[in-house]
Write a protein that holds these residues in place. Sequence first.
Motif, PDB file in Angstrom:
ATOM      1  N   ASP A   8      38.625  30.511  49.691  1.00  0.00           N
ATOM      2  CA  ASP A   8      39.691  29.970  48.849  1.00  0.00           C
ATOM      3  C   ASP A   8      39.309  28.643  48.193  1.00  0.00           C
ATOM      4  O   ASP A   8      39.851  28.265  47.168  1.00  0.00           O
ATOM      5  N   ASP A   9      38.350  27.932  48.825  1.00  0.00           N
ATOM      6  CA  ASP A   9      37.938  26.662  48.247  1.00  0.00           C
ATOM      7  C   ASP A   9      37.161  26.858  46.944  1.00  0.00           C
ATOM      8  O   ASP A   9      37.018  25.941  46.159  1.00  0.00           O
ATOM      9  N   TYR A  10      36.642  28.043  46.768  1.00  0.00           N
ATOM     10  CA  TYR A  10      35.767  28.275  45.630  1.00  0.00           C
ATOM     11  C   TYR A  10      36.425  29.096  44.529  1.00  0.00           C
ATOM     12  O   TYR A  10      35.909  29.225  43.438  1.00  0.00           O
ATOM     13  N   VAL A  11      37.521  29.698  44.832  1.00  0.00           N
ATOM     14  CA  VAL A  11      38.176  30.577  43.869  1.00  0.00           C
ATOM     15  C   VAL A  11      39.462  29.911  43.404  1.00  0.00           C
ATOM     16  O   VAL A  11      40.262  29.466  44.207  1.00  0.00           O
ATOM     17  N   ASP A  12      39.614  29.832  42.094  1.00  0.00           N
ATOM     18  CA  ASP A  12      40.826  29.200  41.552  1.00  0.00           C
ATOM     19  C   ASP A  12      42.075  29.931  42.022  1.00  0.00           C
ATOM     20  O   ASP A  12      42.061  31.135  42.240  1.00  0.00           O
ATOM     21  N   ALA A  13      43.143  29.189  42.154  1.00  0.00           N
ATOM     22  CA  ALA A  13      44.422  29.809  42.481  1.00  0.00           C
ATOM     23  C   ALA A  13      44.723  30.878  41.434  1.00  0.00           C
ATOM     24  O   ALA A  13      44.446  30.689  40.249  1.00  0.00           O
ATOM     25  N   PRO A  14      45.271  32.011  41.864  1.00  0.00           N
ATOM     26  CA  PRO A  14      45.486  33.092  40.907  1.00  0.00           C
ATOM     27  C   PRO A  14      46.430  32.663  39.783  1.00  0.00           C
ATOM     28  O   PRO A  14      47.508  32.152  40.040  1.00  0.00           O
ATOM     29  N   ALA A  15      45.965  32.826  38.571  1.00  0.00           N
ATOM     30  CA  ALA A  15      46.809  32.564  37.402  1.00  0.00           C
ATOM     31  C   ALA A  15      46.866  33.857  36.612  1.00  0.00           C
ATOM     32  O   ALA A  15      45.901  34.610  36.607  1.00  0.00           O
ATOM     33  N   PRO A  16      47.969  34.158  35.977  1.00  0.00           N
ATOM     34  CA  PRO A  16      48.074  35.412  35.235  1.00  0.00           C
ATOM     35  C   PRO A  16      47.232  35.368  33.961  1.00  0.00           C
ATOM     36  O   PRO A  16      47.760  35.347  32.858  1.00  0.00           O
ATOM     37  N   HIS A  17      45.906  35.349  34.144  1.00  0.00           N
ATOM     38  CA  HIS A  17      44.995  35.379  33.007  1.00  0.00           C
ATOM     39  C   HIS A  17      45.317  34.304  31.988  1.00  0.00           C
ATOM     40  O   HIS A  17      45.528  34.567  30.819  1.00  0.00           O
ATOM     41  N   ARG A  18      45.360  33.070  32.441  1.00  0.00           N
ATOM     42  CA  ARG A  18      45.688  31.995  31.510  1.00  0.00           C
ATOM     43  C   ARG A  18      44.686  30.876  31.694  1.00  0.00           C
ATOM     44  O   ARG A  18      44.447  30.413  32.795  1.00  0.00           O
ATOM     45  N   HIS A  19      44.062  30.467  30.596  1.00  0.00           N
ATOM     46  CA  HIS A  19      42.982  29.501  30.684  1.00  0.00           C
ATOM     47  C   HIS A  19      43.379  28.105  30.238  1.00  0.00           C
ATOM     48  O   HIS A  19      42.613  27.179  30.341  1.00  0.00           O
ATOM     49  N   GLY A  20      44.574  27.947  29.725  1.00  0.00           N
ATOM     50  CA  GLY A  20      44.913  26.669  29.127  1.00  0.00           C
ATOM     51  C   GLY A  20      44.403  26.626  27.709  1.00  0.00           C
ATOM     52  O   GLY A  20      43.568  27.437  27.316  1.00  0.00           O
ATOM     53  N   GLY A  21      44.912  25.699  26.910  1.00  0.00           N
ATOM     54  CA  GLY A  21      44.500  25.654  25.511  1.00  0.00           C
ATOM     55  C   GLY A  21      45.049  26.833  24.756  1.00  0.00           C
ATOM     56  O   GLY A  21      46.073  27.402  25.129  1.00  0.00           O
ATOM     57  N   PRO A  22      44.372  27.223  23.675  1.00  0.00           N
ATOM     58  CA  PRO A  22      44.883  28.331  22.864  1.00  0.00           C
ATOM     59  C   PRO A  22      44.881  29.650  23.629  1.00  0.00           C
ATOM     60  O   PRO A  22      44.058  29.846  24.514  1.00  0.00           O
ATOM     61  N   LEU A  23      45.800  30.537  23.275  1.00  0.00           N
ATOM     62  CA  LEU A  23      45.792  31.879  23.862  1.00  0.00           C
ATOM     63  C   LEU A  23      44.564  32.618  23.319  1.00  0.00           C
ATOM     64  O   LEU A  23      44.318  32.645  22.119  1.00  0.00           O
ATOM     65  N   ARG A  24      43.790  33.208  24.238  1.00  0.00           N
ATOM     66  CA  ARG A  24      42.585  33.940  23.825  1.00  0.00           C
ATOM     67  C   ARG A  24      42.847  35.433  23.912  1.00  0.00           C
ATOM     68  O   ARG A  24      43.149  35.950  24.990  1.00  0.00           O
ATOM     69  N   VAL A  25      42.722  36.101  22.772  1.00  0.00           N
ATOM     70  CA  VAL A  25      43.000  37.534  22.697  1.00  0.00           C
ATOM     71  C   VAL A  25      41.704  38.273  22.416  1.00  0.00           C
ATOM     72  O   VAL A  25      41.069  38.052  21.372  1.00  0.00           O
ATOM     73  N   GLY A  26      41.276  39.141  23.315  1.00  0.00           N
ATOM     74  CA  GLY A  26      40.074  39.940  23.108  1.00  0.00           C
ATOM     75  C   GLY A  26      40.380  41.177  22.269  1.00  0.00           C
ATOM     76  O   GLY A  26      41.398  41.824  22.479  1.00  0.00           O
ATOM     77  N   LEU A  27      39.504  41.472  21.304  1.00  0.00           N
ATOM     78  CA  LEU A  27      39.616  42.698  20.508  1.00  0.00           C
ATOM     79  C   LEU A  27      38.350  43.505  20.753  1.00  0.00           C
ATOM     80  O   LEU A  27      37.273  43.130  20.285  1.00  0.00           O
ATOM     81  N   GLY A  28      38.471  44.602  21.498  1.00  0.00           N
ATOM     82  CA  GLY A  28      37.292  45.400  21.817  1.00  0.00           C
ATOM     83  C   GLY A  28      37.438  46.820  21.314  1.00  0.00           C
ATOM     84  O   GLY A  28      38.501  47.221  20.849  1.00  0.00           O
ATOM     85  N   GLY A  29      36.363  47.608  21.444  1.00  0.00           N
ATOM     86  CA  GLY A  29      36.423  49.009  21.050  1.00  0.00           C
ATOM     87  C   GLY A  29      35.121  49.485  20.460  1.00  0.00           C
ATOM     88  O   GLY A  29      34.235  48.678  20.159  1.00  0.00           O
ATOM     89  N   PRO A  30      34.994  50.794  20.300  1.00  0.00           N
ATOM     90  CA  PRO A  30      33.746  51.366  19.789  1.00  0.00           C
ATOM     91  C   PRO A  30      33.431  50.932  18.360  1.00  0.00           C
ATOM     92  O   PRO A  30      34.302  50.448  17.638  1.00  0.00           O
ATOM     93  N   VAL A  31      32.176  51.128  17.969  1.00  0.00           N
ATOM     94  CA  VAL A  31      31.727  50.817  16.613  1.00  0.00           C
ATOM     95  C   VAL A  31      32.566  51.595  15.596  1.00  0.00           C
ATOM     96  O   VAL A  31      32.807  52.789  15.766  1.00  0.00           O
ATOM     97  N   GLY A  32      33.028  50.883  14.574  1.00  0.00           N
ATOM     98  CA  GLY A  32      33.710  51.557  13.469  1.00  0.00           C
ATOM     99  C   GLY A  32      35.173  51.867  13.709  1.00  0.00           C
ATOM    100  O   GLY A  32      35.828  52.482  12.865  1.00  0.00           O
ATOM    101  N   SER A  33      35.720  51.446  14.860  1.00  0.00           N
ATOM    102  CA  SER A  33      37.113  51.799  15.131  1.00  0.00           C
ATOM    103  C   SER A  33      38.088  50.893  14.387  1.00  0.00           C
ATOM    104  O   SER A  33      39.268  51.232  14.254  1.00  0.00           O
TER     105      SER A  33
END
Lengths: 229, 208
Positions: A8-33
């Motif tokens: 527990d000393d090495y792992v951040d307290a669980p946060a619901p996927h939030r890093h602080g600062g701007p909201l980061r939105v990943g856009l993934g998917g196959p080539v050409g989609s």
Amino acid sequence: MPPDHNVDDYVDAPAPHRHGGPLRVGLGGPVGSGKTALAAALCRTLGAEYDLAVVTNDIYTTEDADFLRRNAVLPDDRIEAVQTGCCPHTAIRDDITANLDAVELLESRHPGLELVLVESGGDNLTASFSYGLVDVQVFVVDVAGGDKVPRKGGPGVTAADLLVVNKTDLAPLVGADLGVMRRDADAVRGGRPTLLVSLREDPTAAAVADWVREQVRVRGAAGADTTRA
Amino acid sequence: MTAALLTLADSRLPAGGHTHSGGVEQAIAAGVVHDPATLSAFLRRRLHTSGAVAAGLAAAACGADPTTLVRLDQEADARTPSPALRAASRQQGRGLVRVGRRAWPSPAWDDLPERPHHALALGVAAHAGGLLPRDAAAAAAYLSVSGPATAAQRLLAMDPLAVAALTARLAAEIDAVAAVDGVPAAADPLLDLLAEVHAARKDRFFAS
């Protein structure tokens, strides 16, 4: 493990996927989609509402960044292209260093940044973003890839926070059944949302933009982060 | 101690190393590297120049006081005439600091600049991980060949077994480089030139 070494000393307290600062939105998917088209659409639709920037991991160098610049959806200093060492998948999931560098650079250049779109390089159905890099992720597939794609599953289709099925306008031309795609997606996504869209017919990506607005509202924009110590 | 060293030198440590080719992308473009034999020659050349410098710097940085770290960062600049290579080294240093702070918490991280040369970050990481200067040097020397070796494998679609064998056969030379005293000033104009040409390209897969 010795008693003075608690995981527990090495792992951040669980946060619901939030890093602080701007909201980061990943856009993934196959080539050409349609990842880059979606990024461009979101920039056009949301650019006046939010202070936003884009990181692109195009498989071949700066192709996508150039596309965004050519289409004048964002000024140059709001687009960062990442070299992925021939491994676009590694750069968004296994070793996210180069992408974190790009996000940090954009944040330092634009202190009021509220939203960062991180576009992956084209990959396959197993590609997904590390939640160390993004807060939420969108996986983009297209109708022309065949209506079996949602049934095939894979982490992108099953676990992405939003699944976008693009190019619905092509369904009659390629013999794809949109009802099947909707049903198969719902079956594997455990209640997570799926949007069927045609970015050619709606270049504003209105439905996806609404979803992003909701994420910003729920998860907080710049400076509103309260989940991370 | 050994496990900490293995972790530090593991190519899967998420410090951004996989996006750098150590000059091999441009060496391939220039025709300098095209098969296992020419790759081996390139790796040896790199090991005995920038690899030796990195090993010396990493060893010196391992356990160094803040003043010495500042001086070593300047010494690294002085030994790296190519601006592109300086930037690449500092970018990798930044990546290692980011993961190193989490993996091996230590006040020593605060003594480094935000974007230190990679070798200095290696030295501090080794110290924070309970390792010795010679371990830091071993990691630096090894990474100076393992990175470009796998980059060449990807770019030329080489047989991964051949590349692994080629790297393994350099073990004795890597150890010898890591054992050198002091910080050498070995330079290689070819690597500098390749890096400068590479940095100006738009069609590259690797950051350096």
